[in-house]
Design an enzyme around this catalytic site. Structure first.
Site: not given
Length: 186
Positions: A21, A44, A46, A60, A62, A64
Site C-alpha cells: 500500500a 477503476a 474501487a 486519483h 484529478t 490522471r
C-alpha cells in the site's frame, strides 16, 4: 522520472505492477501507460462507500487528468475491457479492490479469478494491472482476512505467470521481477 518518446516504447501484452500500500504502484503504472503514446483507458475497481474513499477516487481522477477514458468496473473487468479501444493502452487499478469486491459479494473467487485472467490474456490492447502484495505481513487474525490474503496471493501468481513483465514497487522505487525494467519506469 525518465520517459521515452511514444514511438519508442511499447508494453508487453500484460504487465503486472505489484507492491505494498502507498508504494507508488499506481503512479508507476500510469507512467508506463502514458509512455506508450496510445489513447489511455483506465478501469477503476474501487467503490466509494464513504466520503474518505470518494475523496481518494476524486484525487486519483484529478491526478490522471482529462486524457483518460475512465470506466468503473468493481467486479466485471471483462465487460470494461471490451469497451476499451483495442488501439489504446489499458490500466486496471486494482486487482486487490476487485478481489475484495468479489469476496464481500460472496462470489466464487477461483471462478472470478479464472475469468479475469482469461480476459486479461485475450484482449488486443496492452494491459497494465496493479495489485497489492499482501503476503509480507503477519498472518491475519480472522478467517475472512486469511481467506482474502490467500486468494490475493493465488491471483497475483496467476497474473504474474501470464504477464510478460512484472514490476515490483517499494518506497516509490521500481524493480524488475520478470522481464526487463523499462526506461519509462525509472
Amino acid at each position: 522520472m525518465g520517459s521515452l518518446s511514444p514511438s519508442t516504447f511499447s508494453l508487453p501484452a500484460l504487465t503486472l505492477v505489484i507492491g505494498g500500500a502507498r508504494s507508488g504502484k499506481s503512479r508507476l503504472a500510469e507512467r508506463l501507460v502514458t509512455a506508450t503514446g496510445r489513447p489511455r483507458c483506465y478501469i477503476a475497481t474501487a467503490q466509494a462507500f464513504d466520503a474518505e474513499m470518494q475523496a481518494r477516487i476524486d484525487q486519483h481522477r484529478t491526478d490522471r487528468g482529462p486524457d483518460w477514458q475512465t470506466l468503473e468496473a468493481p467486479t466485471d473487468i471483462a465487460t470494461a475491457l471490451a469497451a476499451c479501444d483495442p488501439g489504446s493502452a489499458i490500466l486496471i487499478d486494482c486487482a486487490t479492490l476487485w478481489l475484495s469486491n468479489h469476496l464481500l459479494a460472496g462470489h466464487d473467487l477461483d471462478a472470478a479469478g479464472t475469468t479475469l485472467v482469461q480476459a486479461l490474456t485475450t484482449h488486443a490492447a496492452p494491459i497494465v494491472i496493479v495489485s497489492n502484495e499482501v503476503g509480507w505481513g503477519i498472518v491475519p487474525e480472522n478467517a475472512l482476512a486469511r481467506q482474502f490474503r490467500d486468494a490475493q496471493g493465488r491471483l497475483n501468481q496467476q497474473i504474474a505467470a501470464r504477464a510478460g513483465s512484472v514490476i515490483g514497487v517499494m518506497a516509490g522505487l521500481p524493480f524488475a521481477l520478470k522481464g526487463a525494467l523499462p526506461q519509462a519506469a525509472l
